[in-house]
Motif scaffolding. Structure first.
Motif, PDB file in Angstrom:
ATOM      1  N   GLN A  14       3.890  -2.850   8.468  1.00 50.89           N
ATOM      2  CA  GLN A  14       3.328  -3.892   7.884  1.00 50.89           C
ATOM      3  C   GLN A  14       1.891  -4.438   8.273  1.00 50.89           C
ATOM      4  OE1 GLN A  14       6.081  -5.564   6.451  1.00 50.89           O
ATOM      5  NE2 GLN A  14       7.640  -4.250   6.822  1.00 50.89           N
ATOM      6  N   THR A  15       1.323  -3.626   8.053  1.00 51.08           N
ATOM      7  CA  THR A  15      -0.149  -3.945   7.851  1.00 51.08           C
ATOM      8  C   THR A  15      -0.464  -3.191   6.967  1.00 51.08           C
ATOM      9  OG1 THR A  15      -0.254  -4.380  10.915  1.00 51.08           O
ATOM     10  CG2 THR A  15      -2.379  -3.160   9.388  1.00 51.08           C
ATOM     11  N   LEU A  16      -0.317  -1.637   7.227  1.00 47.27           N
ATOM     12  CA  LEU A  16      -0.227  -0.535   6.104  1.00 47.27           C
ATOM     13  C   LEU A  16      -0.284  -2.081   4.680  1.00 47.27           C
ATOM     14  CD1 LEU A  16      -1.368   1.705   5.291  1.00 47.27           C
ATOM     15  CD2 LEU A  16       1.320   2.802   5.379  1.00 47.27           C
ATOM     16  N   LEU A  17       0.643  -2.253   4.975  1.00 44.96           N
ATOM     17  CA  LEU A  17       1.897  -2.390   3.397  1.00 44.96           C
ATOM     18  C   LEU A  17       0.810  -3.921   3.023  1.00 44.96           C
ATOM     19  CD1 LEU A  17       5.392  -2.437   3.818  1.00 44.96           C
ATOM     20  CD2 LEU A  17       4.606  -1.287   2.371  1.00 44.96           C
ATOM     21  N   SER A  18       0.596  -4.774   3.620  1.00 44.89           N
ATOM     22  CA  SER A  18      -0.679  -5.937   3.379  1.00 44.89           C
ATOM     23  C   SER A  18      -2.218  -4.943   3.485  1.00 44.89           C
ATOM     24  CB  SER A  18      -0.669  -6.948   5.307  1.00 44.89           C
ATOM     25  OG  SER A  18      -1.769  -7.468   4.703  1.00 44.89           O
ATOM     26  N   GLU A  22      -4.057  -6.583  -0.004  1.00 41.72           N
ATOM     27  CA  GLU A  22      -4.985  -6.901  -0.365  1.00 41.72           C
ATOM     28  C   GLU A  22      -6.423  -5.999  -0.685  1.00 41.72           C
ATOM     29  OE1 GLU A  22      -4.933  -9.246   3.111  1.00 41.72           O
ATOM     30  OE2 GLU A  22      -2.573 -10.115   3.547  1.00 41.72           O
ATOM     31  N   ARG A  23      -6.489  -5.378   0.282  1.00 39.59           N
ATOM     32  CA  ARG A  23      -8.032  -4.453  -0.014  1.00 39.59           C
ATOM     33  C   ARG A  23      -7.440  -3.955  -0.989  1.00 39.59           C
ATOM     34  NH1 ARG A  23     -11.017  -4.405   3.885  1.00 39.59           N
ATOM     35  NH2 ARG A  23     -12.718  -3.245   2.889  1.00 39.59           N
ATOM     36  N   PHE A  24      -5.946  -3.366  -1.724  1.00 38.53           N
ATOM     37  CA  PHE A  24      -6.249  -2.364  -2.924  1.00 38.53           C
ATOM     38  C   PHE A  24      -5.302  -2.872  -4.115  1.00 38.53           C
ATOM     39  CE2 PHE A  24      -7.443   0.243   1.086  1.00 38.53           C
ATOM     40  CZ  PHE A  24      -7.896   1.243   0.534  1.00 38.53           C
ATOM     41  N   ALA A  25      -4.717  -3.958  -3.842  1.00 35.45           N
ATOM     42  CA  ALA A  25      -4.750  -4.602  -5.335  1.00 35.45           C
ATOM     43  C   ALA A  25      -3.106  -3.608  -5.532  1.00 35.45           C
ATOM     44  CB  ALA A  25      -5.355  -5.206  -6.100  1.00 35.45           C
ATOM     45  N   VAL A  26      -2.419  -3.315  -4.189  1.00 35.78           N
ATOM     46  CA  VAL A  26      -1.125  -2.680  -4.918  1.00 35.78           C
ATOM     47  C   VAL A  26      -0.633  -3.774  -4.741  1.00 35.78           C
ATOM     48  CG1 VAL A  26       0.298  -0.817  -4.321  1.00 35.78           C
ATOM     49  CG2 VAL A  26      -1.783  -0.305  -4.018  1.00 35.78           C
ATOM     50  N   THR A  27       0.149  -3.933  -5.937  1.00 34.70           N
ATOM     51  CA  THR A  27       1.479  -4.929  -5.918  1.00 34.70           C
ATOM     52  C   THR A  27       2.987  -4.651  -6.773  1.00 34.70           C
ATOM     53  OG1 THR A  27       0.464  -5.697  -8.389  1.00 34.70           O
ATOM     54  CG2 THR A  27      -0.234  -6.935  -6.330  1.00 34.70           C
ATOM     55  N   ASP A  28       3.758  -6.069  -7.259  1.00 36.58           N
ATOM     56  CA  ASP A  28       4.772  -5.599  -7.382  1.00 36.58           C
ATOM     57  C   ASP A  28       5.985  -3.771  -7.233  1.00 36.58           C
ATOM     58  OD1 ASP A  28       4.268  -7.990  -8.770  1.00 36.58           O
ATOM     59  OD2 ASP A  28       3.265  -6.943 -10.333  1.00 36.58           O
ATOM     60  N   SER A  29       5.866  -3.002  -8.188  1.00 30.39           N
ATOM     61  CA  SER A  29       7.135  -2.526  -7.763  1.00 30.39           C
ATOM     62  C   SER A  29       5.995  -0.995  -7.714  1.00 30.39           C
ATOM     63  CB  SER A  29       7.658  -1.147  -9.741  1.00 30.39           C
ATOM     64  OG  SER A  29       6.479  -1.046 -10.112  1.00 30.39           O
ATOM     65  N   ALA A  30       5.386  -0.621  -7.453  1.00 30.10           N
ATOM     66  CA  ALA A  30       4.199  -0.086  -6.644  1.00 30.10           C
ATOM     67  C   ALA A  30       4.065  -0.234  -5.430  1.00 30.10           C
ATOM     68  CB  ALA A  30       2.289  -0.044  -7.533  1.00 30.10           C
ATOM     69  N   LEU A  31       4.131  -1.273  -5.116  1.00 32.42           N
ATOM     70  CA  LEU A  31       4.435  -1.878  -3.623  1.00 32.42           C
ATOM     71  C   LEU A  31       5.656  -1.319  -3.344  1.00 32.42           C
ATOM     72  CD1 LEU A  31       2.432  -3.180  -0.993  1.00 32.42           C
ATOM     73  CD2 LEU A  31       2.924  -5.217  -2.211  1.00 32.42           C
ATOM     74  N   ASN A  32       6.836  -2.072  -3.745  1.00 32.27           N
ATOM     75  CA  ASN A  32       7.191  -2.234  -3.400  1.00 32.27           C
ATOM     76  C   ASN A  32       8.323  -0.364  -3.321  1.00 32.27           C
ATOM     77  OD1 ASN A  32       8.297  -4.766  -3.280  1.00 32.27           O
ATOM     78  ND2 ASN A  32       9.034  -4.832  -5.644  1.00 32.27           N
ATOM     79  N   TRP A  33       7.533   0.556  -4.364  1.00 32.88           N
ATOM     80  CA  TRP A  33       7.720   1.622  -3.546  1.00 32.88           C
ATOM     81  C   TRP A  33       7.487   2.254  -2.788  1.00 32.88           C
ATOM     82  CZ3 TRP A  33       4.475   6.199  -2.851  1.00 32.88           C
ATOM     83  CH2 TRP A  33       5.472   7.291  -3.016  1.00 32.88           C
ATOM     84  N   PHE A  34       6.457   2.294  -1.794  1.00 33.26           N
ATOM     85  CA  PHE A  34       5.812   1.780  -0.782  1.00 33.26           C
ATOM     86  C   PHE A  34       6.637   2.090   0.501  1.00 33.26           C
ATOM     87  CE2 PHE A  34       1.216   2.934  -3.153  1.00 33.26           C
ATOM     88  CZ  PHE A  34       1.195   4.007  -2.390  1.00 33.26           C
ATOM     89  N   ARG A  35       6.565   0.780  -0.133  1.00 33.98           N
ATOM     90  CA  ARG A  35       7.529   0.091   0.787  1.00 33.98           C
ATOM     91  C   ARG A  35       9.209   0.759   1.293  1.00 33.98           C
ATOM     92  NH1 ARG A  35       7.859  -4.503  -0.714  1.00 33.98           N
ATOM     93  NH2 ARG A  35       6.166  -5.979   0.878  1.00 33.98           N
ATOM     94  N   ILE A  73      -5.624   6.951   5.764  1.00 31.93           N
ATOM     95  CA  ILE A  73      -6.580   6.356   5.097  1.00 31.93           C
ATOM     96  C   ILE A  73      -7.346   5.144   4.719  1.00 31.93           C
ATOM     97  CG2 ILE A  73      -8.781   7.079   3.295  1.00 31.93           C
ATOM     98  CD1 ILE A  73      -8.010   9.947   2.829  1.00 31.93           C
ATOM     99  N   ALA A  74      -6.487   4.849   3.640  1.00 35.30           N
ATOM    100  CA  ALA A  74      -6.706   3.461   3.411  1.00 35.30           C
ATOM    101  C   ALA A  74      -6.379   2.320   4.789  1.00 35.30           C
ATOM    102  CB  ALA A  74      -5.236   3.628   2.898  1.00 35.30           C
ATOM    103  N   TYR A  75      -5.484   2.828   5.327  1.00 33.99           N
ATOM    104  CA  TYR A  75      -5.031   2.403   7.088  1.00 33.99           C
ATOM    105  C   TYR A  75      -6.227   1.800   7.749  1.00 33.99           C
ATOM    106  CZ  TYR A  75      -2.186   0.564  11.291  1.00 33.99           C
ATOM    107  OH  TYR A  75      -2.121  -0.327  11.547  1.00 33.99           O
ATOM    108  N   THR A  76      -7.580   2.814   7.869  1.00 42.05           N
ATOM    109  CA  THR A  76      -8.851   2.929   8.288  1.00 42.05           C
ATOM    110  C   THR A  76      -9.235   2.562   7.567  1.00 42.05           C
ATOM    111  OG1 THR A  76      -8.704   5.293   8.509  1.00 42.05           O
ATOM    112  CG2 THR A  76      -7.204   4.455  10.266  1.00 42.05           C
ATOM    113  N   GLU A  77      -9.652   2.661   6.437  1.00 47.61           N
ATOM    114  CA  GLU A  77     -10.881   2.364   5.716  1.00 47.61           C
ATOM    115  C   GLU A  77     -11.537   1.375   6.190  1.00 47.61           C
ATOM    116  OE1 GLU A  77     -11.776   0.247   2.859  1.00 47.61           O
ATOM    117  OE2 GLU A  77     -11.109  -0.771   3.488  1.00 47.61           O
ATOM    118  N   GLU A  78     -10.994   0.205   6.864  1.00 51.56           N
ATOM    119  CA  GLU A  78     -12.239  -0.198   7.117  1.00 51.56           C
ATOM    120  C   GLU A  78     -13.750   0.218   8.827  1.00 51.56           C
ATOM    121  OE1 GLU A  78     -11.182  -5.050   7.408  1.00 51.56           O
ATOM    122  OE2 GLU A  78      -9.271  -4.219   8.080  1.00 51.56           O
ATOM    123  N   LEU A  79     -12.816   1.418   9.178  1.00 48.20           N
ATOM    124  CA  LEU A  79     -13.829   1.447   9.895  1.00 48.20           C
ATOM    125  C   LEU A  79     -15.122   2.038   9.053  1.00 48.20           C
ATOM    126  CD1 LEU A  79     -14.577   3.167  12.960  1.00 48.20           C
ATOM    127  CD2 LEU A  79     -12.905   5.160  11.779  1.00 48.20           C
TER     128      LEU A  79
END
Length: 104
Positions: A14-18, A22-35, A73-79
């Motif tokens: 859930q954090t990764l999807l968020s 929010e940070r990479f502007a992945v939305t709609d069908s692309a976000l659903n694909w990741f989900r 990398i996307a998950y930890t990019e705030e590091l």
């Protein structure tokens, strides 16, 4: 040097999807694909001829494809930002991060 190799298993879906939204502007069908890619997974332990019951896996980046390190990398990019704030030079690649201070 930070060894985050086991950290692949701790990525909260859930954090990764968020983060993707929010940070990479992945939305709609692309976000659903990741989900879809992350959810509905299960795991079990195989030891010799014994197999445990399967359990639902709610965290961890599935390993074995070229997408998985990118998700980590996307998950930890705030590091990257945290190390910058502390004036630390660094190199990040998937689960291998090197941070250092230049004392010259």
């Amino acid at each position: 040097m930070l060894d985050l190799s086991s950290a692949f298993d701790t990525v909260d879906h859930q954090t990764l999807l968020s983060i993707l939204r929010e940070r990479f502007a992945v939305t709609d069908s692309a976000l659903n694909w990741f989900r879809s890619y992350l959810t509905g997974r299960s795991g079990s332990v195989h030891l010799a001829s014994d197999v445990s019951d399967a359990i639902t896996v709610n965290c961890g980046v599935p390993q074995g494809s070229s997408l998985d390190p990118k998700l980590f990398i996307a998950y930890t990019e705030e590091l990257d930002e945290v190390l910058d704030q502390h004036h630390m030079s660094h190199y990040c690649f998937a689960d291998d991060t090197q941070a250092y201070v230049d004392v010259s």
